[in-house]
Design a protein around this motif. Structure first.
Motif, PDB file in Angstrom:
ATOM      1  N   GLY A 194      -5.884   3.825  10.479  1.00 59.37           N
ATOM      2  CA  GLY A 194      -4.140   4.714  10.423  1.00 59.37           C
ATOM      3  C   GLY A 194      -3.904   4.907   9.368  1.00 59.37           C
ATOM      4  N   PHE A 195      -3.489   5.750   9.193  1.00 60.93           N
ATOM      5  CA  PHE A 195      -2.732   6.780   7.771  1.00 60.93           C
ATOM      6  C   PHE A 195      -1.111   7.180   7.481  1.00 60.93           C
ATOM      7  N   GLY A 196      -0.720   6.636   8.727  1.00 61.50           N
ATOM      8  CA  GLY A 196       0.268   6.885   8.768  1.00 61.50           C
ATOM      9  C   GLY A 196       1.067   6.667   7.505  1.00 61.50           C
ATOM     10  N   LYS A 197       3.027   6.349   7.014  1.00 64.11           N
ATOM     11  CA  LYS A 197       3.407   6.099   6.630  1.00 64.11           C
ATOM     12  C   LYS A 197       3.032   4.769   6.164  1.00 64.11           C
ATOM     13  N   LEU A 198       3.379   4.011   7.022  1.00 64.48           N
ATOM     14  CA  LEU A 198       2.754   2.314   6.485  1.00 64.48           C
ATOM     15  C   LEU A 198       0.829   2.320   6.006  1.00 64.48           C
ATOM     16  N   GLY A 199       0.230   3.227   6.472  1.00 71.06           N
ATOM     17  CA  GLY A 199      -1.482   2.404   6.832  1.00 71.06           C
ATOM     18  C   GLY A 199      -1.625   3.245   5.233  1.00 71.06           C
ATOM     19  N   SER A 200      -1.124   4.385   4.690  1.00 68.31           N
ATOM     20  CA  SER A 200      -0.736   4.620   3.521  1.00 68.31           C
ATOM     21  C   SER A 200      -0.026   4.273   2.380  1.00 68.31           C
ATOM     22  N   SER A 201       0.870   3.200   2.801  1.00 68.63           N
ATOM     23  CA  SER A 201       1.596   2.363   1.672  1.00 68.63           C
ATOM     24  C   SER A 201       0.577   0.867   1.194  1.00 68.63           C
ATOM     25  N   ILE A 202      -0.334   0.883   2.269  1.00 68.01           N
ATOM     26  CA  ILE A 202      -1.251  -0.220   1.953  1.00 68.01           C
ATOM     27  C   ILE A 202      -2.676   0.073   2.029  1.00 68.01           C
ATOM     28  N   ALA A 203      -3.001   0.897   2.079  1.00 64.62           N
ATOM     29  CA  ALA A 203      -3.647   1.732   1.370  1.00 64.62           C
ATOM     30  C   ALA A 203      -4.699   1.910  -0.633  1.00 64.62           C
ATOM     31  N   ARG A 204      -2.574   2.747  -0.408  1.00 65.37           N
ATOM     32  CA  ARG A 204      -2.266   2.828  -1.628  1.00 65.37           C
ATOM     33  C   ARG A 204      -2.192   2.084  -2.934  1.00 65.37           C
ATOM     34  N   LEU A 205      -1.728   0.873  -2.573  1.00 63.95           N
ATOM     35  CA  LEU A 205      -1.770  -1.088  -3.073  1.00 63.95           C
ATOM     36  C   LEU A 205      -2.644  -1.725  -3.256  1.00 63.95           C
ATOM     37  N   LEU A 206      -3.730  -1.172  -2.289  1.00 64.72           N
ATOM     38  CA  LEU A 206      -4.925  -2.384  -2.076  1.00 64.72           C
ATOM     39  C   LEU A 206      -5.456  -1.013  -3.325  1.00 64.72           C
ATOM     40  N   HIS A 207      -5.906  -0.049  -3.496  1.00 58.90           N
ATOM     41  CA  HIS A 207      -6.596   1.373  -4.074  1.00 58.90           C
ATOM     42  C   HIS A 207      -6.129   0.351  -5.374  1.00 58.90           C
ATOM     43  N   ALA A 208      -4.921  -0.420  -6.210  1.00 61.21           N
ATOM     44  CA  ALA A 208      -4.447   0.081  -6.815  1.00 61.21           C
ATOM     45  C   ALA A 208      -4.486  -1.458  -7.419  1.00 61.21           C
ATOM     46  N   LYS A 209      -5.355  -2.403  -6.454  1.00 58.28           N
ATOM     47  CA  LYS A 209      -5.656  -3.850  -6.734  1.00 58.28           C
ATOM     48  C   LYS A 209      -6.843  -4.030  -6.441  1.00 58.28           C
ATOM     49  N   GLY A 210      -7.873  -2.609  -6.734  1.00 63.75           N
ATOM     50  CA  GLY A 210      -9.085  -2.759  -7.477  1.00 63.75           C
ATOM     51  C   GLY A 210      -9.829  -2.743  -6.327  1.00 63.75           C
ATOM     52  N   ILE A 211      -9.046  -2.491  -4.866  1.00 68.21           N
ATOM     53  CA  ILE A 211     -10.270  -3.103  -3.743  1.00 68.21           C
ATOM     54  C   ILE A 211     -10.641  -1.546  -3.054  1.00 68.21           C
ATOM     55  N   GLN A 212     -11.937  -1.261  -2.800  1.00 69.84           N
ATOM     56  CA  GLN A 212     -12.473  -0.791  -2.082  1.00 69.84           C
ATOM     57  C   GLN A 212     -12.090  -0.700  -0.652  1.00 69.84           C
ATOM     58  N   VAL A 213     -10.847   0.865  -0.806  1.00 73.75           N
ATOM     59  CA  VAL A 213     -10.329   1.109   0.244  1.00 73.75           C
ATOM     60  C   VAL A 213     -11.463   2.423   1.113  1.00 73.75           C
ATOM     61  N   THR A 214     -11.382   1.954   2.468  1.00 70.92           N
ATOM     62  CA  THR A 214     -11.877   2.776   3.362  1.00 70.92           C
ATOM     63  C   THR A 214     -10.887   3.545   5.352  1.00 70.92           C
ATOM     64  N   VAL A 215     -10.504   4.526   4.908  1.00 69.24           N
ATOM     65  CA  VAL A 215      -9.691   4.572   6.063  1.00 69.24           C
ATOM     66  C   VAL A 215     -10.031   5.399   7.152  1.00 69.24           C
ATOM     67  N   TYR A 216      -9.430   5.187   7.825  1.00 67.58           N
ATOM     68  CA  TYR A 216     -10.074   6.102   9.729  1.00 67.58           C
ATOM     69  C   TYR A 216      -8.152   6.476  10.260  1.00 67.58           C
ATOM     70  N   ASP A 217      -7.990   7.292  10.794  1.00 70.37           N
ATOM     71  CA  ASP A 217      -7.102   8.196  11.567  1.00 70.37           C
ATOM     72  C   ASP A 217      -7.901   8.599  12.664  1.00 70.37           C
ATOM     73  N   ILE A 218      -7.157   8.732  13.760  1.00 63.68           N
ATOM     74  CA  ILE A 218      -7.966   9.986  14.822  1.00 63.68           C
ATOM     75  C   ILE A 218      -7.496  11.035  14.858  1.00 63.68           C
ATOM     76  N   ASP A 219      -5.964  10.923  13.637  1.00 66.11           N
ATOM     77  CA  ASP A 219      -5.812  12.676  13.482  1.00 66.11           C
ATOM     78  C   ASP A 219      -6.186  13.105  12.119  1.00 66.11           C
ATOM     79  N   PRO A 220      -7.230  14.199  12.706  1.00 64.84           N
ATOM     80  CA  PRO A 220      -7.923  14.850  11.276  1.00 64.84           C
ATOM     81  C   PRO A 220      -7.446  15.475  10.048  1.00 64.84           C
ATOM     82  N   VAL A 221      -5.612  16.057  10.296  1.00 63.93           N
ATOM     83  CA  VAL A 221      -4.962  16.201   9.367  1.00 63.93           C
ATOM     84  C   VAL A 221      -5.028  14.632   8.552  1.00 63.93           C
ATOM     85  N   ARG A 222      -4.597  13.512   8.859  1.00 62.48           N
ATOM     86  CA  ARG A 222      -4.277  12.240   8.025  1.00 62.48           C
ATOM     87  C   ARG A 222      -5.775  12.636   7.660  1.00 62.48           C
ATOM     88  N   ARG A 223      -7.103  12.266   8.039  1.00 62.05           N
ATOM     89  CA  ARG A 223      -7.660  11.894   7.772  1.00 62.05           C
ATOM     90  C   ARG A 223      -8.262  12.901   5.984  1.00 62.05           C
TER      91      ARG A 223
END
Length: 373
Positions: A194-223
């Motif tokens: 999920g890369f909505g408002k919550l998912g994108s926030s989670i992904a950004r913070l994990l990335h800022a911590k140096g974590i390798q992040v993969t995202v999946y969302d059923i919506d191709p626009v969000r992908r």
């Protein structure tokens, strides 16, 4: 909260209500996370309407907050089943607000399954629903013909700060539970579903911590949005599940079903941003999985040759540490108060509605005068 902080918050809500309180107050029922700071908001709802009952969400109840709320209104137990059955839903409304004009204040679409029956059979008049979450927004939007107005604040720009900070609190709590077991985030590829408002926030913070992040969302626009922001976007969801050492579920619907769990990598951690009943299909897990505690709020699911860890029983992991987003939550609570007035006027047609930009600007200006210090 300190006494002066409570006083400032009560003053803020009094000023909001002075602007938005309806001339004729409807009755109301309030579903809410009853967190430590919430009594001030509940008092504000009681000032803007005739509050007949508070239904705290079961997994997010502060006992001191509940005791404070019960000094001036009733609390009632909440479950999905209460409003899934039309008969029990109508009976509950009759027991609390028979014959009254009524506003339903919702968090998560609880009233949606029985809304048609409620509007048709309730002895009073349902003026409408106010919905606070994306999950609930979708539940109401999916109703082909809404029988009343629904004012959604889920996609309001005033909710953006809250959503961003909730994402941050989810990562904080996930890391805290892992560290309590002697594990850390680093070295574990993360998958954010999920890369909505919550998912994108989670992904950004994990990335800022140096974590390798993969995202999946059923919506191709969000992908495409995730890809443009530098994230790896999974082409194959099942393969991504198999590779991830940490799976964070932020879809607002069922992220993982029974057939997904065996695909998890051995030792993977699973955490969610909402309740297990909304995000995980745990009931479909095969009985061959044994469930054993593995530290505070960590459950080990194990079968022959496979195991994974579920955080906080699959419920919103951030509620373990208060889920606080600071004073930014008061922005959307003020918008809920403005929504009560919109419904009380009775001029809205059946369907989905939003608070006007002018009212949002007034709320933001008021908030800044109290909390931008």
């Amino acid at each position: 909260m300190e006494a002066f902080e409570n006083a400032r918050l009560d003053a803020y809500f009094a000023r909001i209500n002075a602007r938005f309180r309806p001339a004729e107050q409807p009755a109301s029922l309030l579903i809410t996370h009853l967190l430590p700071e919430r009594p001030s908001f509940v008092r504000a709802v009681a000032a803007a309407s005739e509050l007949r009952a508070v239904l705290p969400k079961p997994k997010s109840i502060s006992i001191p907050a509940q005791r404070e709320v019960e000094k001036f209104t009733q609390c009632a137990p909440l479950s999905r089943e209460l409003f899934t059955d039309p008969g029990s839903a109508v009976d509950f409304l009759e027991s609390r607000a028979a014959g009254a004009p009524l506003v339903l204040l919702d968090v998560g679409g609880y009233f949606a399954p029985s809304l048609e029956a409620i509007c048709d059979r309730f002895s009073g008049r349902v003026l409408g629903v106010v919905e606070d979450t994306e999950n609930g927004h979708r539940r109401y939007a999916d109703i082909e013909k809404l029988p009343c107005p629904v004012v959604s604040v889920a996609r309001s720009p005033l909710k953006d700060p809250e959503d961003f900070l909730v994402g941050q609190s989810v990562v904080f709590s996930t890391e805290a539970l892992m560290r309590a077991r002697g594990d850390i985030l680093h070295g574990r590829p993360a998958l954010v579903l999920g890369f909505g408002k919550l998912g994108s926030s989670i992904a950004r913070l994990l990335h800022a911590k140096g974590i390798q992040v993969t995202v999946y969302d059923i919506d191709p626009v969000r992908r495409t949005q995730a890809l443009s922001q530098g994230f790896t976007v999974a082409r194959d969801r099942d393969a991504a599940l198999h590779d991830a050492g940490l799976v964070l579920c932020a879809t607002g619907s069922v992220s993982l079903r029974n057939e997904d769990f065996p695909a998890l990598r051995n030792g993977a951690y699973v955490a969610t941003v909402t309740s297990s009943e909304d995000e995980l299909g745990l009931d479909g897990l095969p009985e061959v999985y044994t469930r054993t505690p593995s530290g505070d709020h960590v459950t080990r699911y194990q079968t022959t040759g496979h195991y994974f860890y579920l955080l906080n029983g699959g419920n919103a992991v951030n509620f373990l540490h208060g889920a606080s987003v600071g004073p930014f939550i008061f922005l959307i609570q003020a918008e809920i108060l403005a929504s009560i007035r919109m419904l009380a006027h009775g001029a809205l047609g059946n369907g989905m509605h939003e608070v006007t930009p002018a009212d949002r600007a007034a709320i933001a200006s008021t908030w800044l005068s109290y909390f931008n210090r």
